[in-house]
Scaffold this active site. Structure first.
Site, mmCIF file in Angstrom:
data_model
loop_
_atom_site.group_PDB
_atom_site.id
_atom_site.type_symbol
_atom_site.label_atom_id
_atom_site.label_comp_id
_atom_site.label_asym_id
_atom_site.label_seq_id
_atom_site.Cartn_x
_atom_site.Cartn_y
_atom_site.Cartn_z
ATOM 1 N N HIS A 524 0.833 -1.218 0.000
ATOM 2 C CA HIS A 524 0.000 0.000 0.000
ATOM 3 C C HIS A 524 0.861 1.258 0.000
ATOM 4 C CE1 HIS A 524 -3.544 2.470 1.314
ATOM 5 N NE2 HIS A 524 -2.549 3.232 1.737
ATOM 6 N N GLU A 525 1.728 1.363 0.978
ATOM 7 C CA GLU A 525 2.530 2.578 1.089
ATOM 8 C C GLU A 525 3.445 2.746 -0.116
ATOM 9 O OE1 GLU A 525 1.597 4.690 3.110
ATOM 10 O OE2 GLU A 525 0.373 3.419 4.402
ATOM 11 N N HIS A 528 1.727 4.580 -2.869
ATOM 12 C CA HIS A 528 1.839 6.041 -2.737
ATOM 13 C C HIS A 528 3.217 6.497 -3.226
ATOM 14 C CE1 HIS A 528 -1.820 6.763 -0.525
ATOM 15 N NE2 HIS A 528 -1.477 6.013 0.494
ATOM 16 N N HIS A 531 3.351 6.789 -6.864
ATOM 17 C CA HIS A 531 2.619 7.985 -7.290
ATOM 18 C C HIS A 531 3.548 9.214 -7.188
ATOM 19 C CE1 HIS A 531 -1.572 10.172 -6.923
ATOM 20 N NE2 HIS A 531 -1.068 10.278 -8.117
HETATM 21 ZN ZN LIG Z 1 -2.741 5.166 1.961
#
Ligand SMILES: [Zn+2]
Length: 745
Positions: A524-525, A528, A531
């Site tokens: 998940h992290e 980011h 991104h």
């Molecule tokens: Zn998040």
């Protein structure tokens, strides 16, 4: 000029991992700075009015870092360097802003918008590091600086956004934007500037501006207090036991980690179970002693309600009231209406509808799960009714019985370095062609932090990635991503990003074995981080993760899907000592159990989200509310009050919404989940884990930052608007099984 992000909180999730970017959150409450890249020289700093600033070339923030990509020189940075640099940074930016506002020529895109994008270099440089360190490695000095500086930063932001001459220049460009020959990114940037000024109160009469400044000051003080009280309460709320028998059920590794945690506090010979951010504590799944589970649950849910210096109730009451007043001043009926106006959802009604539509299916499934556990308790002649502190424990037993799956069987296959290199990095290689090299020569702020240089598909160096995975008392709870340096073509900066988490640190000499949740958090992290690293934009304000909050969790939650992709999984899920791949039977069990306990996970998330909306839709002028009574009434009103399933965060330790940038936006995780499940479905339809699919996603979504409306960006990628179908299937909420007790739900 970009808003300074406030703290980012989040937590590892059964329900996806919140991570809080505070970007543009309460815009008026965040300071305004930006990343001017590697300028050769630092613009002159205005002398402090009292001449005692103590900011000189000896300060490591004085000039841009000479390390690769301007990585922070942590080997030189001391606590005492922050305050003078922050203050000098504010002075410098204000003087730059004055020059823009007083420019003698008529306003142009270049002399106004681009000029503002060029202000605040020093402030951004120091604030980004300060923000990172106070979240991940704080101490009493830094906390005191934070308390001193937060109101000053709020006043600084106001000084910029409430500058009438400046606003009039921005408005002139905004009004003429269609005829100025701007490209789409420039036009979007102009609109964003204009809206940000209006949202910060630029159009208010002078008396209202004064009132707004006072509210912003007060809010910044209260939110800083909340953050520091919560850290103290979470540390102080840890469960201390003096007999290891009470920890029966925990693994040997967890018990020795608890002994180490006690030692670190000078409590040799005792055991300390530290609290996680969330209401439910992971140890509850294994602790056999029911009264210890109860003690841990009570320690967690009352951590901030002891009437001591860490009690947050007065802060919560006042913050809710204050935000309603601020919204009214800015022309909105509630704080929610204000907060969502610039989000993908647009209105509180649209956000609430997504949540309340799911309440019946989620609670029906949760009741079904509760009934299954009650049956188990009864069959064991337990003689009690399932309580919230029992949920994790019996859920784990049901999981073992139904899926023959036991967390302790799985963990040996999830050694941290293996998951990182052969899972997270491997997936990024297959999808985007990235490769990674560890850099031991780049200074870090704590020995646990690791740095990797990231290379693009063509072999060119493109970014630095820092990973700080282990829990410490000095670290806020949860997991998050942020940046030290943002990408921007205007200034030629490359991204320097980091991930922080709170995985249990193994006892010395032991391998770090992750839970399946931890693995998901890591993917998940890193989503980011991608991104941030793929950002390919001109202007800093639009860089990377500077997108609406209800869109920002889309890339991260999307990246979670690859953790269970067969090719990726087979590559990292290998036994830490034998190197053997995880047996297929165990893999199948993990997949089969994916929707397990989703009634609970969805319900506790919905309860917290609806609580957030309830607090932030209080009409202006409402008297301060009793926190516990308000919470109980709100949950009842939304038909989500289940005694066995308290909200994922209770109001008094809900870090996302009080200090965090997710005020009225905790729904954003679910909103983004609609997008990520739907987008993953596109990959499934097009052959899954393939370079060309990854490239398309990178080109159309991950590299775009906030350069356009996110709804149209998504539509272009997917070929249509998102729909909720894929999410319902993923969460097992399509066909809720009949309640085994025969009750109609
Ligand atoms: Zn998040």
């Amino acid at each position: 000029m970009r808003p300074i992000p406030a703290k980012s909180f989040s937590s590892p999730e059964p329900m996806r991992n919140p991570r809080l970017l505070l970007i543009a959150a309460a815009f008026a409450a965040s300071a305004c700075a930006h990343t001017l890249a590697a300028p050769v020289t630092t613009p002159p700093v205005q002398p402090s009015p009292d001449g005692t600033s103590g900011f000189s070339a000896a300060n490591p923030f004085y000039a841009a870092s000479t390390l690769q990509y301007q990585a922070p020189p942590f080997d030189k940075i001391r606590d005492a360097d922050f305050q003078p640099a922050l203050e000098a940074g504010m002075r410098q930016q204000l003087s730059e802003i004055e020059s823009v506002a007083n420019h003698k020529d008529a306003p142009t895109f270049e002399n106004t918008i681009v000029a503002m994008e060029s202000t605040g270099v020093l402030l951004t440089r120091v604030y980004k590091v300060f923000n990172a360190i106070t979240a991940a490695n704080t101490d009493s000095t830094l906390q005191r600086i934070q308390e001193d500086e937060a109101p000053k930063l709020a006043a600084h932001t106001d000084a910029i956004y409430l500058n009438d001459r400046l606003f009039r220049r921005v408005k002139t460009i905004y009004d003429g934007r269609v005829t100025l020959g701007l490209n789409p990114e420039q036009e979007f940037l102009t609109e964003l500037y204009y809206k940000n000024f209006v949202r910060a109160g630029a159009q208010l009469a002078e008396a209202d501006k004064t009132r707004l400044r006072a509210l912003n000051q007060e809010e910044s003080k209260l939110t800083t207090d909340f953050q520091n009280r919560l850290l103290a309460a979470t540390k102080g709320g840890a469960l201390i036991v003096d007999d290891p028998k009470l920890l029966d059920g925990l693994s040997e590794g967890d018990i020795s980690a608890a002994a180490d945690a006690a030692k670190a506090r000078g409590l040799t010979g005792k055991w300390v179970l530290r609290l996680q951010n969330t209401t439910q504590q992971p140890a509850q799944a294994s602790l056999k002693n029911r009264s210890v589970r109860e003690r841990l649950f009570i320690a967690s849910t009352t951590r901030t309600e002891h009437g001591d210096s860490a009690d947050t109730r007065d802060l919560v009451k006042r913050l809710a009231q204050l935000r309603a007043d601020r919204a009214k001043l800015l022309g909105f009926p509630t704080f929610s209406a204000y907060a969502l106006d610039n989000q993908m959802a647009k209105t509180p009604d649209a956000a609430s509808k997504l949540l309340t539509d799911l309440v019946p299916a989620a609670t029906a499934r949760a009741r079904y799960e509760a009934a299954q556990m009650q049956k188990l308790i009864d069959s064991q002649k337990g003689g009690f009714k399932l309580a919230p502190w029992d949920w994790q424990y019996y859920a784990e037993q049901v999981r073992k019985a139904q899926y023959a799956l036991d967390e302790s069987q799985i963990k040996p296959y999830f050694e941290i370095d293996n998951v990182l290199r052969n899972g997270v990095f491997f997936a990024a290689n297959k999808l985007y062609g990235l490769t990674f090299r560890e850099r031991k020569d780049i200074p870090v702020y704590h020995p646990d932090v690791r740095v990797f240089e990231v290379f693009d598909a063509d072999g060119k160096s493109m970014a630095l990635f820092y990973a700080d995975y282990f829990k410490r008392d000095e670290k806020s709870g949860g997991a998050w991503m942020d940046s030290f340096v943002d990408q921007s073509r205007l200034y030629g900066t490359k991204p320097v990003v980091f991930n922080v988490a709170n995985f249990t640190k193994p006892a010395a000499g032991q391998p770090a074995l992750l839970s399946h949740n931890d693995v998901t958090t890591m993917f998940h992290e890193f989503g980011h981080a991608l991104h941030g690293m793929f950002s390919n934009v001109q202007y800093p304000l639009l860089s990377g993760t500077n997108v609406p909050r209800d869109f920002v969790e889309f890339p991260s939650q999307f990246n979670e899907h690859w953790a269970l992709d067969p090719t990726v999984f087979a590559n990292y899920a290998k036994h830490y000592s034998t190197g053997q791949p995880m047996p297929q039977a165990l893999v199948d069990k993990i997949k089969k159990s994916k929707t397990f306990n989703q009634g609970f996970a969805t319900t506790e998330y919905l309860a917290a989200s609806l609580l957030d909306i309830a607090w932030h839709t209080l009409p202006p002028g409402t008297p301060q509310q009793d926190v516990d009574a308000f919470e109980a009434t709100a949950l009842k009103r939304y038909n989500i009050a289940m005694p066995e399933i308290p909200p994922r965060y209770r109001s008094t330790y809900f870090a996302h919404i009080w200090p965090g940038g997710y005020a009225s936006s905790y729904y954003a995780y679910l909103w983004s989940e609609v997008l990520d499940d739907d987008a993953y479905q596109w990959f499934v339809e097009h052959g899954g884990l393939k370079r060309q699919n990854g490239q398309r996603f990178r080109d159309m979504v991950l590299s775009r930052g906030g350069t356009q409306e996110v709804a149209s960006l998504y539509r272009a990628f997917r070929g249509r608007d998102p729909n909720v179908e894929a999410l319902l299937i993923e969460r097992g909420l399509k066909d809720v099984p009949q309640d085994p007790m025969g009750k109609k739900q």
